[in-house]
Design a protein around this motif. Structure first.
Motif, mmCIF file in Angstrom:
data_model
loop_
_atom_site.group_PDB
_atom_site.id
_atom_site.type_symbol
_atom_site.label_atom_id
_atom_site.label_comp_id
_atom_site.label_asym_id
_atom_site.label_seq_id
_atom_site.Cartn_x
_atom_site.Cartn_y
_atom_site.Cartn_z
ATOM 1 N N HIS A 84 1.299 4.163 -2.883
ATOM 2 C CA HIS A 84 0.770 5.438 -2.371
ATOM 3 C C HIS A 84 -0.747 5.359 -2.210
ATOM 4 O O HIS A 84 -1.476 6.267 -2.611
ATOM 5 C CB HIS A 84 1.172 6.601 -3.283
ATOM 6 C CG HIS A 84 2.648 6.719 -3.467
ATOM 7 N ND1 HIS A 84 3.480 7.166 -2.469
ATOM 8 C CD2 HIS A 84 3.431 6.413 -4.520
ATOM 9 C CE1 HIS A 84 4.734 7.141 -2.911
ATOM 10 N NE2 HIS A 84 4.728 6.678 -4.156
ATOM 11 N N THR B 36 -2.279 4.185 0.926
ATOM 12 C CA THR B 36 -2.576 3.849 2.317
ATOM 13 C C THR B 36 -3.921 4.414 2.777
ATOM 14 O O THR B 36 -4.435 3.988 3.800
ATOM 15 C CB THR B 36 -1.458 4.339 3.254
ATOM 16 O OG1 THR B 36 -1.258 5.731 3.044
ATOM 17 C CG2 THR B 36 -0.164 3.574 3.011
ATOM 18 N N ASP B 37 -4.497 5.328 2.009
ATOM 19 C CA ASP B 37 -5.818 5.834 2.366
ATOM 20 C C ASP B 37 -6.913 4.793 2.133
ATOM 21 O O ASP B 37 -7.961 4.843 2.771
ATOM 22 C CB ASP B 37 -6.140 7.113 1.599
ATOM 23 C CG ASP B 37 -6.135 6.906 0.089
ATOM 24 O OD1 ASP B 37 -5.339 6.087 -0.397
ATOM 25 O OD2 ASP B 37 -6.924 7.584 -0.598
ATOM 26 N N ALA C 267 0.828 -1.205 0.000
ATOM 27 C CA ALA C 267 0.000 0.000 0.000
ATOM 28 C C ALA C 267 0.863 1.256 0.000
ATOM 29 O O ALA C 267 0.559 2.225 -0.694
ATOM 30 C CB ALA C 267 -0.939 -0.002 1.202
ATOM 31 N N LYS C 268 1.939 1.234 0.769
ATOM 32 C CA LYS C 268 2.842 2.389 0.795
ATOM 33 C C LYS C 268 3.501 2.584 -0.564
ATOM 34 O O LYS C 268 3.593 3.711 -1.061
ATOM 35 C CB LYS C 268 3.901 2.220 1.877
ATOM 36 C CG LYS C 268 3.375 2.391 3.282
ATOM 37 C CD LYS C 268 4.487 2.225 4.296
ATOM 38 C CE LYS C 268 3.930 2.308 5.701
ATOM 39 N NZ LYS C 268 4.979 2.100 6.714
ATOM 40 N N LEU C 269 3.973 1.511 -1.155
ATOM 41 C CA LEU C 269 4.624 1.581 -2.456
ATOM 42 C C LEU C 269 3.676 2.145 -3.516
ATOM 43 O O LEU C 269 4.091 2.920 -4.376
ATOM 44 C CB LEU C 269 5.115 0.191 -2.882
ATOM 45 C CG LEU C 269 5.800 0.108 -4.236
ATOM 46 C CD1 LEU C 269 7.132 0.849 -4.198
ATOM 47 C CD2 LEU C 269 6.022 -1.337 -4.630
ATOM 48 N N LYS D 12 -11.875 1.029 4.073
ATOM 49 C CA LYS D 12 -10.740 0.577 3.271
ATOM 50 C C LYS D 12 -11.130 -0.660 2.465
ATOM 51 O O LYS D 12 -12.056 -1.375 2.807
ATOM 52 C CB LYS D 12 -9.539 0.264 4.160
ATOM 53 C CG LYS D 12 -8.977 1.517 4.813
ATOM 54 C CD LYS D 12 -7.560 1.327 5.205
ATOM 55 C CE LYS D 12 -6.971 2.628 5.723
ATOM 56 N NZ LYS D 12 -5.561 2.501 5.960
ATOM 57 N N GLY E 183 -4.001 -1.519 2.795
ATOM 58 C CA GLY E 183 -2.916 -1.741 3.751
ATOM 59 C C GLY E 183 -3.322 -2.171 5.140
ATOM 60 O O GLY E 183 -2.525 -2.731 5.877
ATOM 61 N N THR E 184 -4.557 -1.916 5.516
ATOM 62 C CA THR E 184 -5.054 -2.350 6.821
ATOM 63 C C THR E 184 -6.515 -2.749 6.685
ATOM 64 O O THR E 184 -7.185 -2.378 5.719
ATOM 65 C CB THR E 184 -4.953 -1.233 7.896
ATOM 66 O OG1 THR E 184 -5.724 -0.110 7.466
ATOM 67 C CG2 THR E 184 -3.524 -0.813 8.154
#
Length: 67
Positions: A6, A8-9, A2-4, A18, A12-13
């Motif tokens: 971009h 994360t909004d 998710a960070k890679l 989400k 990723g969790t």
């Protein structure tokens, strides 16, 4: 990932709002890898599929593919 991406909004969790694809198991796969076959439900593309729905999908797919 998710960070890679971009993202994360939305990724990723597991949290309200989400996106998530999840497999819910009846038993811990860390205790025994065969527990990965004890699927209780799946969340895919925001849709919840309980065991009954999964069995219907499996039966339909088997019927379409044949023996």
């Amino acid at each position: 990932p998710a960070k890679l991406l971009h993202a994360t909004d939305s990724l990723g969790t597991v949290a309200p709002g989400k996106l998530a694809d999840l497999v819910l198991l009846d038993a811990n796969p860390l205790d025994d890898i065969t527990n990965t076959t004890t699927i209780r439900a799946v969340v895919a593309n925001g849709r919840y599929f309980n065991r009954t729905a999964l069995d219907r999908v499996l039966a339909t797919t088997r019927a379409e593919l044949g023996p």
